[in-house]
Design a protein around this motif. Structure first.
Motif, PDB file in Angstrom:
ATOM      1  N   SER A   1     142.166  60.943  82.687  1.00 29.11           N
ATOM      2  CA  SER A   1     140.790  61.180  82.250  1.00 29.11           C
ATOM      3  C   SER A   1     139.764  60.952  83.352  1.00 29.11           C
ATOM      4  CB  SER A   1     140.456  60.260  81.063  1.00 29.11           C
ATOM      5  OG  SER A   1     140.587  58.893  81.443  1.00 29.11           O
ATOM      6  N   GLU A   2     140.191  60.390  84.492  1.00 31.09           N
ATOM      7  CA  GLU A   2     139.251  60.103  85.575  1.00 31.09           C
ATOM      8  C   GLU A   2     139.494  60.956  86.815  1.00 31.09           C
ATOM      9  OE1 GLU A   2     137.894  55.737  85.756  1.00 31.09           O
ATOM     10  OE2 GLU A   2     139.987  55.626  85.095  1.00 31.09           O
ATOM     11  N   ILE A   3     140.746  61.331  87.072  1.00 35.82           N
ATOM     12  CA  ILE A   3     141.057  62.297  88.128  1.00 35.82           C
ATOM     13  C   ILE A   3     141.285  63.637  87.444  1.00 35.82           C
ATOM     14  CG2 ILE A   3     142.686  62.956  89.933  1.00 35.82           C
ATOM     15  CD1 ILE A   3     143.179  60.082  90.539  1.00 35.82           C
ATOM     16  N   ILE A   4     140.350  64.543  87.623  1.00 41.89           N
ATOM     17  CA  ILE A   4     140.378  65.838  86.931  1.00 41.89           C
ATOM     18  C   ILE A   4     141.016  66.877  87.848  1.00 41.89           C
ATOM     19  CG2 ILE A   4     139.016  67.549  85.705  1.00 41.89           C
ATOM     20  CD1 ILE A   4     138.938  64.677  84.532  1.00 41.89           C
ATOM     21  N   VAL A   5     142.136  67.449  87.420  1.00 43.50           N
ATOM     22  CA  VAL A   5     142.820  68.465  88.219  1.00 43.50           C
ATOM     23  C   VAL A   5     143.013  69.723  87.373  1.00 43.50           C
ATOM     24  CG1 VAL A   5     143.984  66.848  89.760  1.00 43.50           C
ATOM     25  CG2 VAL A   5     145.074  67.471  87.603  1.00 43.50           C
ATOM     26  N   HIS A   6     142.870  70.883  88.027  1.00 40.26           N
ATOM     27  CA  HIS A   6     142.987  72.175  87.332  1.00 40.26           C
ATOM     28  C   HIS A   6     143.919  73.091  88.100  1.00 40.26           C
ATOM     29  CE1 HIS A   6     139.718  71.824  84.306  1.00 40.26           C
ATOM     30  NE2 HIS A   6     139.180  71.012  85.198  1.00 40.26           N
ATOM     31  N   ARG A   7     144.739  73.806  87.378  1.00 42.54           N
ATOM     32  CA  ARG A   7     145.539  74.880  87.959  1.00 42.54           C
ATOM     33  C   ARG A   7     144.705  76.155  87.986  1.00 42.54           C
ATOM     34  NH1 ARG A   7     151.185  74.408  87.957  1.00 42.54           N
ATOM     35  NH2 ARG A   7     151.967  72.429  87.132  1.00 42.54           N
TER      36      ARG A   7
END
Length: 472
Positions: A338-344
């Motif tokens: 919830s704090e490190i936001i990663v997106h493909r």
């Protein structure tokens, strides 16, 4: 066996014994003499240098021919058991006349600053964005005043004018740095029409333009470069006199990494100013070659007030295609956090707002070591996190990257959150403040400005110029 045979055998045996004794005794004697000389040499050396293991002093017996020398020698303590020096002990040197000379006080250290603890001293990391700001500014002025570049001339009716001349529009896209540099150089005061006063020679072909030219394409770039260098070496004397060591080209497209395979002398000798600056690869030589930042052009001024440290709620952010193991590992580990936001891939929400709302913005290497994400992060005031091993970062011999970014090994992806959370708020605020200071160095302008990306690259070239100008 008769007497004659017995006598013959005795003679043969006697001759063999004499030969054996001779072959054995001579080497033995030589070995004994050699061992004696070695022992004598060691003994003599030990007498010259007599070290007492439990005393903080060193006794030196000098040869007679230099015993009158009046020298002040600084000697570090040599101890057999690595015994530490006590506070009340003084390290001294005994000269042959038994005069005891105290060692001089250590030289005062002004840079970097020192933090003094109870008994030890620790170096504080340089907090300035420059390794040496005064030196850089002094040399920058000299570069601005003296650097001269000769560009191999081409006309607008040249069949490959689109590849060799600056574009007549505003560059855009991922590889705009290549075009921006050429446009800025042609407008600058660094250009000279007299090759006799040139410090460097510019090979003006554009790798990105060659890739998009249907007459060349990816498959024809290597032949084009080989033929171009051959033609200028036949027409002009400048390449041959130095083997291309005072020549350079600029490339930001990833295809540039293999563009010189049929012109290996360009890769080995010329200065390669490239975005894909990985010193893990054999084609890039740090300090000979130079790293240029990959920057996606954006209009308008940098964001200042909207994205202060206290207004950034997310810890870290990344979005991008899954074209490397580093990215796959990053997303696999942190996809549910919830704090490190990663997106493909591409985001459905605003990319710029994600950059502005995060404390740290992750640059994870893709197919190449470089991407535009560092430029994106800096533009929006986000502290870059560099996840790209072996990356020769842009302006690395000018800027102190540790003062405005966090460099993390790709092996530490599983503990990335711990690394970032352990950075105290004051330290983060300092990093973010330094990000705002270096923004201008990662900005291309339609008309070059002092200390912008163009001038920073020119400074890198200036430091790589030959100090011996050719005379002809």
């Amino acid at each position: 066996m008769n007497r004659r045979e017995s006598s013959t055998n005795m003679i043969v045996s006697s001759q063999w014994n004499r030969r054996f004794k001779s072959s054995f005794i001579k080497p033995t004697i030589l070995a004994f003499i050699t061992s004696t000389l070695i022992v004598f040499y060691i003994f003599s050396t030990l007498r010259l240098l007599n070290i007492h293991p439990h005393q903080t002093q060193l006794e030196i017996k000098t040869p007679l021919d230099i015993s009158s020398s009046n020298l002040r020698i600084v000697v570090q303590e040599i101890q057999k058991y690595n015994k530490p020096i006590k506070d009340d002990e003084t390290l001294t040197l005994l000269l042959p006349n038994s005069t005891v000379l105290p060692l001089p006080e250590p030289f005062p250290i002004s840079k970097p600053e020192l933090q003094v603890g109870s008994r030890d001293q620790k170096f504080v990391k340089n907090k300035d964005v420059f390794h040496d700001k005064d030196l850089f500014q002094e040399e920058y002025k000299e570069m601005n005043r003296t650097l001269k570049i000769y560009v191999y001339p081409h006309k607008k009716n040249d069949p490959f004018a689109n590849v060799l001349l600056p574009v007549d529009y505003e560059p855009a896209g991922n590889y705009a740095s290549e075009s921006y540099f050429k446009k800025a150089l042609y407008k600058s005061h660094f250009i000279t029409n007299d090759p006799k006063e040139a410090d460097l020679f510019y090979l003006p072909f554009s790798i990105a333009s060659l890739r998009n030219d249907k007459r060349v394409g990816v498959g024809g770039i290597q032949d084009f470069v080989k033929n171009y260098v051959f033609e200028i070496s036949e027409k002009y004397p400048y390449w041959n006199r130095s083997g291309g060591a005072d020549h350079f080209y600029v490339a930001c497209h990833s295809i540039g990494r293999t563009a010189m395979e049929k012109a290996i002398h360009v890769k080995l000798n010329a200065i390669q100013v490239v975005c894909s600056s990985s010193y893990f690869l054999s084609g890039y030589v740090a300090h000979k070659d130079a790293s240029i930042p990959q920057i996606w052009p954006r209009k308008g001024v940098h964001v200042h007030s909207k994205n202060g440290p206290s207004k950034r709620q997310k810890l870290a952010f990344f979005a991008g295609a899954m074209n490397s193991r580093v990215r796959e590992n990053l997303v696999q580990v942190w996809r549910n956090d919830s704090e490190i936001i990663v997106h493909r891939g591409r985001m459905k929400t605003s990319y710029s707002e994600a950059l502005q709302g995060s404390k740290y913005c992750i640059h994870a290497k893709g197919f190449e070591i470089n991407t535009a994400r560092i430029g994106d992060a800096l533009y929006y005031g986000c502290v870059p996190v560099i996840l790209a091993d072996h990356y020769d970062l842009p302006y690395t011999d000018i800027l102190n990257w540790e003062s405005f970014s966090v460099i993390v090994s790709s092996l530490d992806i599983p503990i990335l959150k711990k690394i970032l959370e352990e950075i105290e708020y004051d330290r983060y605020a300092e990093l973010q403040k330094n990000v705002m200071q270096v923004q201008k160095h990662f900005q291309w302008n339609s008309f070059p400005k002092d200390f912008d990306a163009f001038h920073m690259v020119m400074y890198e070239l200036w430091t790589r110029r030959s100090h011996l100008r050719q005379i002809y």
